[in-house]
Design a protein around this motif. Structure first.
Motif, PDB file in Angstrom:
ATOM      1  N   THR A 269       0.828  -1.210   0.000  1.00 38.50           N
ATOM      2  CA  THR A 269       0.000   0.000   0.000  1.00 38.50           C
ATOM      3  C   THR A 269       0.865   1.264   0.000  1.00 38.50           C
ATOM      4  OG1 THR A 269      -0.109  -0.189   2.404  1.00 38.50           O
ATOM      5  CG2 THR A 269      -2.003  -1.012   1.158  1.00 38.50           C
ATOM      6  N   ALA A 270       0.310   2.310  -0.611  1.00 41.04           N
ATOM      7  CA  ALA A 270       0.905   3.648  -0.562  1.00 41.04           C
ATOM      8  C   ALA A 270      -0.216   4.566  -0.087  1.00 41.04           C
ATOM      9  CB  ALA A 270       1.404   4.062  -1.945  1.00 41.04           C
ATOM     10  N   THR A 271      -0.190   4.901   1.204  1.00 44.98           N
ATOM     11  CA  THR A 271      -1.318   5.630   1.816  1.00 44.98           C
ATOM     12  C   THR A 271      -0.931   7.095   2.022  1.00 44.98           C
ATOM     13  OG1 THR A 271      -1.850   3.576   2.949  1.00 44.98           O
ATOM     14  CG2 THR A 271      -2.963   5.569   3.735  1.00 44.98           C
TER      15      THR A 271
ATOM     16  N   GLU B  11       2.851  13.244   2.801  1.00 46.68           N
ATOM     17  CA  GLU B  11       3.731  12.103   2.516  1.00 46.68           C
ATOM     18  C   GLU B  11       2.900  10.882   2.124  1.00 46.68           C
ATOM     19  OE1 GLU B  11       7.526  12.512   5.504  1.00 46.68           O
ATOM     20  OE2 GLU B  11       5.574  12.071   6.388  1.00 46.68           O
ATOM     21  N   LEU B  12       3.590   9.975   1.449  1.00 41.59           N
ATOM     22  CA  LEU B  12       2.992   8.663   1.181  1.00 41.59           C
ATOM     23  C   LEU B  12       3.657   7.662   2.120  1.00 41.59           C
ATOM     24  CD1 LEU B  12       2.985   8.744  -2.709  1.00 41.59           C
ATOM     25  CD2 LEU B  12       0.943   8.448  -1.284  1.00 41.59           C
TER      26      LEU B  12
ATOM     27  N   PRO C  34      15.968   2.968   7.039  1.00 43.44           N
ATOM     28  CA  PRO C  34      15.035   2.558   8.095  1.00 43.44           C
ATOM     29  C   PRO C  34      13.676   2.147   7.518  1.00 43.44           C
ATOM     30  CG  PRO C  34      16.150   4.611   8.686  1.00 43.44           C
ATOM     31  CD  PRO C  34      16.567   4.290   7.292  1.00 43.44           C
ATOM     32  N   GLY C  35      13.167   1.036   8.000  1.00 44.93           N
ATOM     33  CA  GLY C  35      11.858   0.559   7.558  1.00 44.93           C
ATOM     34  C   GLY C  35      11.916  -0.308   6.305  1.00 44.93           C
TER      35      GLY C  35
ATOM     36  N   ARG D 299       8.058   6.382   4.914  1.00 46.60           N
ATOM     37  CA  ARG D 299       7.457   7.643   4.453  1.00 46.60           C
ATOM     38  C   ARG D 299       8.301   8.274   3.354  1.00 46.60           C
ATOM     39  NH1 ARG D 299       3.664  10.443   7.524  1.00 46.60           N
ATOM     40  NH2 ARG D 299       2.737   9.067   9.086  1.00 46.60           N
ATOM     41  N   VAL D 300       7.637   8.667   2.269  1.00 44.84           N
ATOM     42  CA  VAL D 300       8.324   9.412   1.198  1.00 44.84           C
ATOM     43  C   VAL D 300       7.442  10.617   0.850  1.00 44.84           C
ATOM     44  CG1 VAL D 300       9.447   7.359   0.215  1.00 44.84           C
ATOM     45  CG2 VAL D 300       7.237   8.068  -0.681  1.00 44.84           C
ATOM     46  N   PRO D 301       8.057  11.729   0.355  1.00 46.67           N
ATOM     47  CA  PRO D 301       7.245  12.893  -0.025  1.00 46.67           C
ATOM     48  C   PRO D 301       6.231  12.516  -1.095  1.00 46.67           C
ATOM     49  CG  PRO D 301       9.614  13.361  -0.204  1.00 46.67           C
ATOM     50  CD  PRO D 301       9.484  11.903   0.088  1.00 46.67           C
ATOM     51  N   LYS D 302       5.094  13.181  -1.110  1.00 49.83           N
ATOM     52  CA  LYS D 302       4.067  12.840  -2.115  1.00 49.83           C
ATOM     53  C   LYS D 302       4.580  13.069  -3.537  1.00 49.83           C
ATOM     54  CE  LYS D 302       0.817  16.659  -2.978  1.00 49.83           C
ATOM     55  NZ  LYS D 302       0.890  16.782  -4.403  1.00 49.83           N
TER      56      LYS D 302
END
Ligand SMILES: Cc1cc2nc3c(=O)[nH]c(=O)nc-3n(C[C@H](O)[C@H](O)[C@H](O)COP(=O)(O)OP(=O)(O)OC[C@H]3O[C@@H](n4cnc5c(N)ncnc54)[C@H](O)[C@@H]3O)c2cc1C
Length: 633
Positions: A149-151, A158-159, A214-215, A241-244
């Motif tokens: 998933t990319a929420t 962020e996604l 991380p993650g 987490r990555v920027p949208k």
């Protein structure tokens, strides 16, 4: 001095990209295109990464990328180069495909200017190595069912990338185990409004020093059946987490208010349009496997021209094995098919450039037709390669099993070409569906299965028209008309008309079977007809292959080279008819006499072509430097 027949045949095979292929033959050096045998996995991977860098340094990585960012944006040329690189180590080829084709291609095609500006230069230079992370443990062929998933988190813009289950772990991913710093991750996009289907997101996976971020959990698929130099591995993401802005947004984006926006409303259409832009990967895999088959044929036919076993009574010397009909039968029809497939490969490469090259106008129908043809051709060519390399290995006896003679590693490497970039069986179904739904839009709201029968009828007309549009081929078909004597099998026009009748009949009858479908039973009905579906796709592709080959043949100037190619193509066509004899007889297209005549003609053609076998393999244009097999020297 080079043989003018070899030169003319090679130029015909090289097609529009003769100059590029000549350059590649000169420049692709054995020093960095081949790998020594017996390397450990770690050594082979290290060497492959180094050679990838060399390919980038030579400027080959730039070819398929937009000019605005330092690329050459010649889509066709990038496919042609891929074919040429397939004459070298196939681990390197696949590494090249992952870096520039899959990873780079996804950024270029699914991303927009902000992604291009940020990453393409480093991707082309192999300074930013990356992965194309689509497949999961639970889903390979059924990409729409991926679970990653990319929420979207509206509060931080962020996604959040997450692997919710064991079956959502990305697996078999090229470049993952050792080299990738970033991955294009395919995931279900979710916003506050709900799910929007599978989208691609750029996710950094390792730091500068090569440690997982991380993650991100990275695994190694370890020893495989082939491609030892490629570091396939796994990725799992824990709330990364990555920027949208990392969403590759050519087909769908999240606006500043957190709302999903797309120019394509229908999620299915959006998904297939997105995947359709990546069709080049399949063009390349088909071309690469076809090239590997040519190299195998060059090795086996050269060996077969010198190896001697048994002698005729009274003879002073033993016979050269290629003088035996059985040996000719093993190799020459496959050589003929390699020729025919080359022309079909050139045709799809050209079409890809027309439809997706710089400045190309959108053409949805053309794009759909291309996707369908490429899916089928990839399946047919990769299976041809596997079958041919194995036949070549056996044709070289025990020597063929020695690693130094190049065939065993090639077979092990090409094996998976039938699975990646789409499993062949699934791809043939896709090709058939493309044929059946060609006229979907024309039929408006008729339900999908109900319209199939009508479409099949229409399609038959359209195929005839398409062929008739090619003046040269129509002339050929006309000369076949009326030739119904029982032994007239030695002609291309007759063979072409058989290919056409087979393709049309199989598709029409498939349409009739599926016409009975309703919304409730369509899935079962399609499933029950799967053998028919696969056959329809295969014979359609066979027809496309023969047509493409005949077009190239028609364009040649009359002379010895043209005559020779004509006989090669006749052998291809008659061997295919011979393989499907049962179908032709069952459907009253040939009688028993003619069926026997087909076999006799195949034998005659093998004998006729035997003296030209070396000429024909020379014309394939496999660089001598890359054929290191001692048995082929
Ligand atoms: C060496 C290697 C490298 C790879 N590299 C990458 C990569 O870089 N990135 C990436 O994303 N993926 C990669 N892949 C994954 C590859 O694309 C998948 O393996 C492929 O798409 C097939 O999926 P699957 O393995 O889940 O097989 P499945 O889809 O489970 O297929 C298994 C069998 O089921 C049959 N089958 C499935 N559906 C149907 C149906 N509807 N009807 C009839 N039969 C059916 C198939 O024909 C096949 O025989 C790689 C795989 C390998 C082995």
């Amino acid at each position: 001095m080079s043989d003018p027949i070899v030169t003319e045949l090679r130029d015909t095979l090289d097609g529009r990209w003769a100059e590029l292929r000549r350059r590649a033959r000169d420049e692709l050096s054995a020093d960095w295109m081949l790998a020594p045998y017996g390397l450990s996995i770690a050594e082979h991977r290290e060497l492959t990464t180094k050679s990838l860098q060399r390919i980038a340094d030579e400027g080959y990585g730039r070819v398929g990328f937009p000019t605005a960012f330092g690329g050459e944006f010649d889509y066709a040329a990038s496919c042609v180069l891929f074919e040429m690189q397939a004459f070298g180590d196939l681990s390197l080829l696949v590494k090249v495909g992952v870096q520039f084709g899959l990873f780079g291609g996804a950024v270029a095609r699914l991303g927009t200017e902000r992604h291009h500006a940020a990453y393409l230069k480093d991707i082309m230079a192999a300074k930013l190595l990356g992965s194309f992370a689509m497949t999961e443990v639970g889903h390979g062929s059924n990409v729409q069912a991926l679970e990653t998933t990319a929420t979207y988190d509206d509060s931080t813009h962020e996604l959040i990338i997450d692997t919710p289950t064991e079956s959502a772990v990305k697996t078999y991913i090229g470049n993952a185990a050792k080299d990738a710093r970033m991955a294009v991750v395919f995931a279900q996009l979710q916003t506050a409004e709900g799910g929007h289907g599978v989208h691609a997101v750029l996710v950094p996976v390792r730091d500068e020093a090569g440690n997982p971020l991380p993650g991100v959990t990275i695994g190694d698929n370890g020893v495989k059946g082939g491609l030892p130099g490629v570091d396939n591995g796994t990725f799992a993401f824990q709330q990364v987490r990555v920027p949208k802005d990392n969403l590759l947004d050519a087909f769908g984006d999240i606006d500043d208010d957190g709302k999903y926006v797309s120019s394509i409303d229908n999620p299915d259409r959006r998904f297939f349009t997105m995947l359709g832009t990546l069709v080049r990967g399949r063009v390349c895999v088909g071309g690469g496997s076809g090239a590997a088959a040519k190299k195998a044929l060059a090795i086996a036919i050269r060996y077969g021209s010198t190896r001697r076993q048994f002698s005729a009574p009274g003879a002073e010397q033993e016979n050269v094995i290629l003088d035996y009909l059985a040996h000719q039968r093993n190799l020459l029809p496959r050589l003929a098919k390699a020729y025919a497939l080359s022309f079909a490969q050139n045709a799809v490469t050209e079409r890809l450039q027309e439809l997706q090259g710089e400045g190309a106008e959108p053409d949805q129908e053309g794009q759909r037709e291309l996707e369908s043809r490429v899916a089928g051709l990839k399946a047919v060519t990769t299976w041809h390669a596997l079958d041919t390399i194995q036949a070549c290995r056996e044709a070289c006896g025990g020597a063929g099993y020695m690693a130094e003679n190049q065939l065993v590693q090639m077979h092990a490497d090409v094996d998976v070409f039938a699975t990646f970039e789409g499993d062949n069986t699934v791809l043939l179904q896709l090709a058939a569906k493309g044929l059946l739904t060609d006229y979907k839009e024309m039929w408006g709201d008729l339900d999908a299965m109900g319209m199939v029968g009508k479409i099949a009828g229409q399609l038959g007309d359209r195929l005839v028209e398409r062929t008739a549009g090619r003046a040269g081929l129509q002339r050929l078909i006309d000369t076949a008309t009326g030739r119904d004597d029982d032994t007239a099998t030695d002609s291309l026009p007759w063979a072409l008309s058989m290919f056409e009748q087979r393709a049309e009949h199989v598709l029409e009858t498939l349409g009739n079977r599926l016409r009975k479908a309703t919304k409730d039973n369509a899935f079962e009905l399609f499933n029950a007809a799967q053998d028919h579906v696969l056959f329809a796709a295969r014979v359609h592709i066979d027809r496309c292959v023969l047509e493409a080959a005949l077009e190239a043949h028609e364009a040649m100037t009359s002379g010895a080279a043209k005559d020779l190619l004509g006989r090669v193509l006749t052998l291809y066509a008659l061997s295919s008819i011979e393989q499907d004899k049962a179908w032709f007889i069952e459907h009253g297209r040939i009688n028993a006499t003619r069926s026997r005549a087909v076999t006799a003609s195949v034998n005659d053609l093998c004998r006729e072509l035997r003296p030209h076998a070396l000429t024909l393999v020379d014309a394939l244009g496999v660089p001598d430097e890359l054929i290191t097999a001692p048995i082929a020297q």
